[in-house]
Write an enzyme that holds these catalytic residues in place. Structure first.
Site, PDB file in Angstrom:
ATOM      1  N   ASP A  11       0.940  -1.250  -0.038  1.00 43.03           N
ATOM      2  CA  ASP A  11       0.065  -0.036  -0.028  1.00 43.03           C
ATOM      3  C   ASP A  11       0.693   1.240  -0.003  1.00 43.03           C
ATOM      4  O   ASP A  11       2.064   1.218   0.335  1.00 43.03           O
ATOM      5  CB  ASP A  11      -0.880  -0.010   1.142  1.00 43.03           C
ATOM      6  CG  ASP A  11      -1.845   0.947   1.457  1.00 43.03           C
ATOM      7  OD1 ASP A  11      -2.465   1.667   0.668  1.00 43.03           O
ATOM      8  OD2 ASP A  11      -1.659   1.971   2.703  1.00 43.03           O
ATOM      9  N   ASP A  13       0.248   5.203   0.775  1.00 40.94           N
ATOM     10  CA  ASP A  13      -0.076   5.937   2.012  1.00 40.94           C
ATOM     11  C   ASP A  13      -0.104   5.242   3.452  1.00 40.94           C
ATOM     12  O   ASP A  13      -1.021   4.251   3.517  1.00 40.94           O
ATOM     13  CB  ASP A  13      -1.568   6.953   1.922  1.00 40.94           C
ATOM     14  CG  ASP A  13      -1.551   7.702   0.443  1.00 40.94           C
ATOM     15  OD1 ASP A  13      -1.285   8.996   0.759  1.00 40.94           O
ATOM     16  OD2 ASP A  13      -2.095   7.156  -0.378  1.00 40.94           O
TER      17      ASP A  13
END
Length: 223
Positions: A11, A13
């Site tokens: 991922d 952020d």
């Protein structure tokens, strides 16, 4: 024996990059246009993985049903796009983690719910784009996380079976998406996490630091 790990998908952020400062500044810019004082940037950190919806809810207490939500969202995104890498940096230990993955002759890539028109420029600004074997955004697939579409597309771009990938994320939906895609899931406890305790996510593994993740990978078969 566990399936060999050929690719580590991250991922963006809250897992690979600490984007909360620039996201918080953009949210405070929206508050400023309404004559409101800024909130402490620390207030935005728990919702920084939730996109404009989560950040505007924290900043203004509004949801997408609010009649002015779309206007505030556009203002937020315009501000963020112009300043998306002012203060955003890879988390401590990420540079060493990525170098270690590469030294282990594994691939790594990104799968994020961030739109592609923000993902690409951010990775470019941080000199990560050319090193990633893939970078998939939610607007490039039919369904965003927690659906598996983005992770399956990332695996295909990497030329790796989903079962030979692990997905690392800082949100429950990351873990759900990994399971739906048939990948092992790793919860990044150094990330934004949110309200649900990380040990309740059902991740295959919880790691406290990028260094701990690299240590775990060193013990995994490569094929």
């Amino acid at each position: 024996m566990s399936a060999p790990v050929h690719c580590v998908l991250f991922d963006l952020d809250g897992t690979l990059v600490d984007t909360a400062p620039d996201l918080g500044h953009a949210a405070n810019h929206v508050r400023a246009t309404l004559g409101l004082p800024p909130l402490p940037l620390a207030d935005y950190r728990p919702v920084a993985s939730a996109g404009a919806r989560g950040l505007l809810h924290k900043a203004l207490g509004i949801t997408p049903e609010h009649p002015e939500f779309d206007a505030h969202r556009r203002l937020f995104l315009d501000r963020y796009r112009a300043h998306l890498a002012d203060d955003s940096r890879p988390f401590d230990g990420i540079a060493e983690l990525l170098a270690g993955i590469e030294a282990q002759q594994r691939r790594w890539g990104v799968m994020t719910n961030k739109p592609a028109w923000l993902t690409g420029p951010l990775l470019d600004a941080l000199d990560l784009a050319a090193r990633a074997c893939c970078a998939v955004s939610a607007d490039e697939v039919p369904r965003a996380k927690p659906a598996p579409d983005g992770l399956l597309h990332a695996a295909a771009l990497a030329g790796v079976a989903a079962s030979n990938c692990v997905y690392v994320g800082d949100d429950l939906r990351d873990i759900d998406a990994a399971h739906a895609a048939g990948m092992r899931s790793i919860a990044a406890a150094w990330g934004y996490i949110g309200d649900t305790p990380v040990d309740r996510w059902g991740a295959d593994r919880v790691v406290e630091s990028p260094d701990a993740l690299l240590h775990w990978l060193a013990g995994q078969p490569r094929g």
